[in-house]
Design an enzyme around this catalytic site. Structure first.
Site, short mmCIF file in Angstrom:
data_model
loop_
_atom_site.label_atom_id
_atom_site.label_comp_id
_atom_site.label_asym_id
_atom_site.label_seq_id
_atom_site.Cartn_x
_atom_site.Cartn_y
_atom_site.Cartn_z
N TYR A 130 10.36 9.76 27.38
CA TYR A 130 8.96 9.54 27.02
C TYR A 130 8.56 8.10 27.36
O TYR A 130 9.31 7.15 27.08
CB TYR A 130 8.81 9.81 25.51
CG TYR A 130 7.44 9.53 24.97
CD1 TYR A 130 6.36 10.35 25.29
CD2 TYR A 130 7.21 8.44 24.14
CE1 TYR A 130 5.10 10.09 24.79
CE2 TYR A 130 5.95 8.18 23.62
CZ TYR A 130 4.90 9.01 23.95
OH TYR A 130 3.66 8.75 23.46
N ARG B 268 5.94 2.39 -0.92
CA ARG B 268 6.67 2.22 0.34
C ARG B 268 8.10 2.72 0.22
O ARG B 268 8.63 3.36 1.12
CB ARG B 268 6.63 0.75 0.80
CG ARG B 268 7.51 0.47 2.00
CD ARG B 268 7.19 -0.84 2.73
NE ARG B 268 6.74 -1.92 1.87
CZ ARG B 268 7.51 -2.61 1.02
NH1 ARG B 268 8.80 -2.33 0.93
NH2 ARG B 268 6.99 -3.56 0.27
N LYS C 235 3.59 15.98 17.33
CA LYS C 235 3.49 17.06 18.30
C LYS C 235 3.67 18.43 17.62
O LYS C 235 2.93 18.73 16.72
CB LYS C 235 4.49 16.81 19.42
CG LYS C 235 4.49 15.35 19.94
CD LYS C 235 3.17 14.94 20.57
CE LYS C 235 3.04 13.44 20.80
NZ LYS C 235 4.14 12.81 21.53
N ASP D 173 15.97 12.82 21.00
CA ASP D 173 14.54 13.03 20.73
C ASP D 173 14.28 14.52 20.95
O ASP D 173 14.30 15.01 22.08
CB ASP D 173 13.73 12.16 21.69
CG ASP D 173 12.22 12.32 21.51
OD1 ASP D 173 11.79 13.36 20.96
OD2 ASP D 173 11.48 11.41 21.94
C1 PLP Z 1 4.74 11.51 21.54
C2 PLP Z 1 6.18 11.35 21.74
C3 PLP Z 1 6.88 10.25 21.20
C4 PLP Z 1 6.19 9.15 20.42
O1 PLP Z 1 5.70 9.62 19.21
P1 PLP Z 1 4.41 9.01 18.47
O2 PLP Z 1 4.26 9.89 17.29
O3 PLP Z 1 3.27 9.11 19.45
O4 PLP Z 1 4.73 7.61 18.14
C5 PLP Z 1 8.24 10.18 21.42
N1 PLP Z 1 8.89 11.12 22.15
C6 PLP Z 1 8.26 12.17 22.69
C7 PLP Z 1 9.03 13.16 23.49
C8 PLP Z 1 6.88 12.32 22.52
O5 PLP Z 1 6.26 13.36 23.09
#
Ligand code: PLP
Length: 392
Positions: free
Chosen positions: A108, A56, A206, A181
């Site tokens: 998001y 961890r 993504k 983000d």
């Molecule tokens: C998918 C997504 C998240 C969340 O990420 P996870 O890996 O699904 O927890 C946060 N911000 C954006 C813009 C996303 O597309």
């Protein structure tokens, strides 16, 4: 953490993605591809340890990925987490009870849920506003505001926020961390740290992984104290990814530049094609001169990724017919993989957003979101064309 000495300052993005942090020397191995270390515990001597103690707190495969990620971001430090929201939860834990987070209102959905339904229960105040109107920042920043949370472009309306302007306002009004983000564009197309942001957050699920087979998140920073705290929280809170997933994402970063170039070119071609279609009333793509923040986007990015939203002349019935008529685009949530997807935000990704807020954000039943994958763009356009014919 980062492989700072690596060929600086000359290597380009693709070279860095392929080589930063990848040297096999540290493994005492000649393997060209970094191994997957699954061991959860590491041998010590009574005198001490070799840098790794327990899975961890640290893992060599994870560190290889973190060095590579810091390298391509042009940053000093990166920490990866078990999901994008795991990263966001950890970043929010930099704050304490009594602090305030000001967030973009068009973020998001999962982030909105975390901030409004979980983080608020920890004694942290959260409020939301539209950052495309910069005057909203001054109006909504409080004495106890400690973090600004933003996304650009947003989902699914692809609004673009001037990152440098937000940073400037935040820094002039207090000791406020700015977190961006950057999931939608990746560091290949946008580098928020260059505009003064303190933290870049990713859903690695993504584009970064790009193969729709790993859930992972990350935080990237330049400040040593912030990095130390994020690393401490990674260990203390435990939202860590598996070594196998780290191996997969580290591999995926090797083709990030190529993939993003293709996403960018194909999505623009599709956006331009949609703009001319008689059954389309609006196309949202920051690469189109008609986009309201086209100039900001041009200034702060190297282009747009594969996401295109559009509004057609029908309603819910036509949206459903259109989606079910497609043969190449798959009806599914998520984005950033090699495969093209379509979804209806009002019924799927944004169903949890209250109806009146959806209306305010322009998310109607006639708004469809495409995530353009890596197939031949001619086939994607043919697919859209036949679905329009079936629907209208
Ligand atoms: C998918 C997504 C998240 C969340 O990420 P996870 O890996 O699904 O927890 C946060 N911000 C954006 C813009 C996303 O597309």
């Amino acid at each position: 953490m980062a492989d700072q000495g690596f060929l600086k300052p000359t290597p380009g993005f693709a070279t860095t993605a392929i080589h930063a942090g990848q040297s096999s020397d540290k493994w005492k191995s000649a393997a060209v591809v970094p191994p997957i270390v699954m061991s959860t515990t590491f041998k010590q001597t009574p005198e001490g340890h070799t840098g790794y103690i327990y899975g961890r707190s640290g893992n060599p495969t994870r560190h290889t990925l973190e060095e590579c990620l810091a390298g391509i971001e042009g940053a000093k430090y990166a920490c990866v987490y078990s999901s994008g929201l795991g990263a966001t939860t950890t970043i929010c834990s930099l704050l304490e009870a009594g602090n305030h987070i000001l967030s973009m209102d068009d973020g998001y959905g999962g982030t909105h849920r975390l901030l409004s339904q979980v983080v608020t229960r920890m004694g942290i105040e959260v409020s939301f506003t539209d950052f495309t109107k910069l005057e909203n920042l001054g109006k909504n920043i409080r004495k106890n505001t400690k973090m600004i949370w933003m996304e650009s472009p947003t989902n699914p309306s692809l609004k673009v926020v001037d990152i440098a302007a937000v940073v400037k306002i935040a820094k002039s009004l207090g000791d406020i961390l700015v977190a961006v983000d950057n999931t939608f564009l990746t560091c290949y197309l946008q580098k928020p740290l260059d505009f003064g942001a303190d933290i870049v957050m990713y859903s690695m699920t993504k584009y970064m992984n790009g193969h729709s087979d790993v859930v992972m998140g990350a935080a990237v920073v330049n400040d040593a104290k912030l990095a130390e705290r994020l690393k401490f929280l990674q260990k203390a809170m435990g939202a860590v990814p598996s070594p196998f997933d780290c191996y997969l994402v580290n591999r995926s970063l090797k083709t990030l530049a190529l993939r993003m170039e293709r996403h960018k070119a194909s999505s623009l071609a599709i956006a331009q094609w949609l703009s001319k279609h008689p059954n389309v009333t609006e196309v949202m793509h920051p690469g189109l001169p008609s986009h309201p923040q086209y100039e900001i986007s041009k200034r702060q990015t190297a282009g747009h990724s594969g996401i295109v939203s559009f509004i057609h002349t029908g309603g819910l019935k036509e949206s459903k017919k259109f989606m079910s008529s497609l043969k190449v685009f798959i009806l599914a949530e998520s984005l950033g993989g090699y495969e093209s997807l379509i979804e209806l935000p009002s019924l799927m990704t944004h169903a949890s957003v209250p109806a009146e807020q959806r209306a305010e954000l322009g998310i109607s039943d006639a708004l469809l979101r495409l995530t353009v994958g890596l197939e031949d763009v001619e086939d994607l356009i043919k697919d859209l064309e036949q679905a329009f014919k079936e629907t209208f």
